[in-house]
Enzyme design. Structure first.
Site, PDB file in Angstrom:
ATOM      1  N   HIS A  14       8.227  10.562  -2.602  1.00 39.29           N
ATOM      2  CA  HIS A  14       8.920  11.034  -1.307  1.00 39.29           C
ATOM      3  C   HIS A  14       9.132  12.606  -1.395  1.00 39.29           C
ATOM      4  O   HIS A  14       9.015  13.248  -0.377  1.00 39.29           O
ATOM      5  CB  HIS A  14      10.081  10.433  -0.967  1.00 39.29           C
ATOM      6  CG  HIS A  14       9.752   9.081  -0.458  1.00 39.29           C
ATOM      7  ND1 HIS A  14      10.141   7.748  -1.077  1.00 39.29           N
ATOM      8  CD2 HIS A  14       9.086   8.455   0.979  1.00 39.29           C
ATOM      9  CE1 HIS A  14      10.014   6.714  -0.330  1.00 39.29           C
ATOM     10  NE2 HIS A  14       9.236   7.153   0.554  1.00 39.29           N
ATOM     11  N   TYR A  42       4.284   4.972  -7.621  1.00 39.57           N
ATOM     12  CA  TYR A  42       3.726   5.746  -6.277  1.00 39.57           C
ATOM     13  C   TYR A  42       5.196   6.097  -5.672  1.00 39.57           C
ATOM     14  O   TYR A  42       4.694   6.564  -4.272  1.00 39.57           O
ATOM     15  CB  TYR A  42       2.827   5.019  -5.709  1.00 39.57           C
ATOM     16  CG  TYR A  42       1.478   5.348  -6.004  1.00 39.57           C
ATOM     17  CD1 TYR A  42       1.157   6.676  -5.315  1.00 39.57           C
ATOM     18  CD2 TYR A  42       0.544   4.745  -6.675  1.00 39.57           C
ATOM     19  CE1 TYR A  42      -0.516   7.051  -5.591  1.00 39.57           C
ATOM     20  CE2 TYR A  42      -0.817   5.098  -6.700  1.00 39.57           C
ATOM     21  CZ  TYR A  42      -1.336   6.280  -6.244  1.00 39.57           C
ATOM     22  OH  TYR A  42      -2.527   6.746  -6.203  1.00 39.57           O
TER      23      TYR A  42
END
Length: 622
Positions: free
Chosen positions: A397, A394
């Site tokens: 960015h 996860y």
């Protein structure tokens, strides 16, 4: 440490784990065929019905072989917990305790991250190997955004939403500055501080002295957040924080003004926490307003309820609505392949679908047919926890653009152009004070996020100054942090998820220039490629904003977050939520939530079925 025997939360053996039954034989055969088809053809290349069968088989295999329990490692300093109270039957606690009444610590704030790869692969490399290749050079050579690569199938709300979810799910803390990694810099590196210092992750305080890796077991780390999908980013991680956020009347939360989230304690001011920006503030504000709207609905239905009763039920309803939006709207938007879009909706409603669910309710105990919501609670033999591998994949960015335009929802006229730096930290309050919330949401809905790929990392985050004044290259930190936490590098990660490793750099990526850059950075050793770099480099399935390898963790953990939570399974009932609450969850979407609070967005949103798809501009075409 071996995983626990396979079993369900109530002690019964799941149907597909019955090694002597016909069902087990059939399921095991199906799962083997699914794995073979995936390896030979790829689930994404199969017709949708066959692709769904392949994904079901892959998920079954991952549930059997890729859940590992870290709570069984030696532990100390665990706070005492008494037996559950009657209120725990119908209320989520502030710190995540008592979700599982038989194991009240499970998933609580301050408990350990779990694992999706075996314990013998959880040990971080010793120095100097862990610093090779140099994380700063990986960031500079492979992550630096030379031009913005948009994900054109979605809007920028997906980036804000993801961080909003991360603030609910996971946090390793801010790191230990007195135990920093020393990253040496090349002569031509313009970084102003030498060497680059990266604070180490805080050790697990519940491990006995000298046993964090010294007893033959890998190190473990603590999640400061509750592991449950309980909207703790809105309601706090402990009772003191929760009380501070409440209005004290009609069950409601305090409503922020210009982004300030009402805190008498500067340490709780979100602008003082790394990662705060306008997108996060928008999501917080929206779902604080939604909580209060739910309170109004419940008060109309149950006028005799106290502030506490209204708050607790509204929290349950709001958290479940957020989980539903993520499951059947956000995820299908960012992985918009027809097979995965159908599969994610089936996680909630089952393959029989929403219409059948609304007309007839659950027709089967099978999660495949009738969905996970309202079904059986099942931990698949391993106490529930979010995992280090889940956190690693996860790290997305690149979704965040560097440059932003704020425009009017009324006519699309330009209000302000800004860099991401001007949206972050305390600057967010300036943006929130300058523009209306409808204009800000409109600006996000009509903009694109970035594609999660190489050479698309936000420039601002590669030279990011935290609220405490420390300078960091978040790209380098992401690379080093994954190594530090003992998550395997790319090829080994794929092997442990039952995928073929990349044979060489040319097979890792379909971009010859990238292959050459990777070969140079990793000195022609494909086994050294970092997980995040490999995820960003590999070809993506059609409609995906991120990689297929990362998707394997989602196949497992996206459903597990629902399966293990009794408030989303066996206690997802009118007795716990009220019928008005269940109707609220069923009848609402991200679009209806936005339009309830900001009807000015209707002209822009009327052309989209999914609020995370790009909205129509309201003025002349740009």
């Amino acid at each position: 440490m071996r995983r626990a025997p396979h079993g369900s939360a109530d002690g019964k053996t799941p149907q597909d784990a019955d090694d002597t039954g016909t069902t087990s034989w059939f399921v095991q055969l199906h799962d083997k065929l699914a794995l073979a088809a995936d390896r030979r053809i790829g689930w994404q290349n199969l017709p949708t019905p066959l692709g769904l069968l392949a994904l079901i088989g892959l998920r079954n295999q991952l549930r059997r072989e890729n859940l590992f329990d870290t709570t069984a490692y030696p532990a100390r300093n665990l706070p005492p917990l008494g037996p559950p109270d009657p209120r725990h039957l119908t209320e989520r606690t502030a710190d995540g305790t008592y979700n599982d009444l038989a194991n009240p610590r499970m998933g609580m704030a301050g408990s350990r991250f779990g694992r999706n790869v075996p314990p013998d692969r959880n040990f971080p490399e010793p120095e100097p190997g862990i610093l090779s290749p140099n994380p700063r050079e990986v960031s500079r050579a492979l992550l630096t955004r030379t031009r913005f690569i948009p994900a054109e199938s979605v809007n920028a709300l997906v980036a804000a939403w993801l961080q909003f979810m991360i603030r609910d799910w996971v946090s390793h803390g801010t790191g230990s500055a007195d135990r920093s990694w020393r990253v040496e810099l090349l002569d031509d590196d313009p970084w102003p501080e030498r060497p680059m210092l990266v604070p180490r992750t805080v050790p697990d305080s519940t491990r006995p002295d000298g046993e964090d890796g010294a007893d033959g077991l890998p190190p473990t780390y603590i999640n400061e957040k509750s592991h449950w999908w309980d909207a703790s980013q809105l309601y706090g991680d402990d009772l003191a924080a929760q009380r501070e956020l409440r209005a004290g009347e009609d069950g409601k939360l305090k409503v922020p003004h210009n982004g300030a989230l009402f805190s008498d304690d500067p340490e709780r001011d979100p602008a003082n926490v790394p990662g705060f920006w306008v997108g996060l503030a928008l999501m917080h504000t929206l779902f604080i307003l939604e909580h209060n709207a739910i309170c109004d609905r419940l008060r109309a239905e149950y006028p005799g309820w106290s502030d506490e009763e209204l708050f607790q039920r509204a929290r349950l309803i709001n958290a479940a609505l957020i989980a539903k939006i993520h499951t059947i709207e956000w995820t299908p938007a960012v992985i918009s392949h027809p097979t995965t879009a159908t599969g994610m909706r089936a996680n909630w409603y089952g393959l029989l679908g929403r219409r059948v669910h609304r007309l007839l309710g659950r027709l089967s105990e099978s999660e495949v047919l009738s969905g996970i919501a309202g079904g059986r609670t099942d931990h698949f033999g391993v106490p529930y926890a979010l995992t280090e591998e889940f956190v690693a994949v996860y790290r997305m960015h690149p979704l965040v653009p560097d440059d932003w335009s704020f425009r009017s929802a009324a006519d699309d006229s330009l209000l302000q152009e800004a860099t991401f730096e001007e949206l972050a930290g305390r600057h967010a309050y300036e943006i929130l004070g300058k523009h209306t919330l409808p204009d800000l949401f409109y600006s996000f809905g009509t903009a694109h996020p970035g594609l999660v790929t190489l050479h698309n990392y936000p420039r601002f985050l590669q030279e990011f100054r935290r609220p405490d004044g420390k300078l960091m290259d978040l790209g380098a930190v992401d690379v080093l942090r994954i190594r530090e936490l003992g998550v395997p590098r790319y090829n080994e990660f794929r092997r442990r998820l039952h995928l073929a490793p990349a044979k060489d750099f040319d097979s890792l990526t379909d971009d010859p220039a990238w292959a050459e850059e990777l070969r140079r950075v990793y000195e022609n050793d494909i086994e050294r490629v970092d997980l995040m770099v490999g995820l960003f480099a590999e070809p993506r399935p059609k409609g995906f904003a991120f990689s297929d390898t990362a998707f394997r963790i989602f196949i497992l953990m996206a459903s597990r977050r629902l399966n293990s939570d009794r408030f989303l399974t066996r206690d997802y009932t009118p007795q716990v939520y009220t019928q008005a609450g269940l109707d609220w969850i069923e009848d609402n979407t991200m679009a209806s939530v936005l339009l309830r609070h900001f009807p000015q967005l209707r002209p822009a949103m009327k052309s989209v079925d999914n609020a995370f798809a790009p909205w129509k501009t309201t003025g002349p075409s740009r």
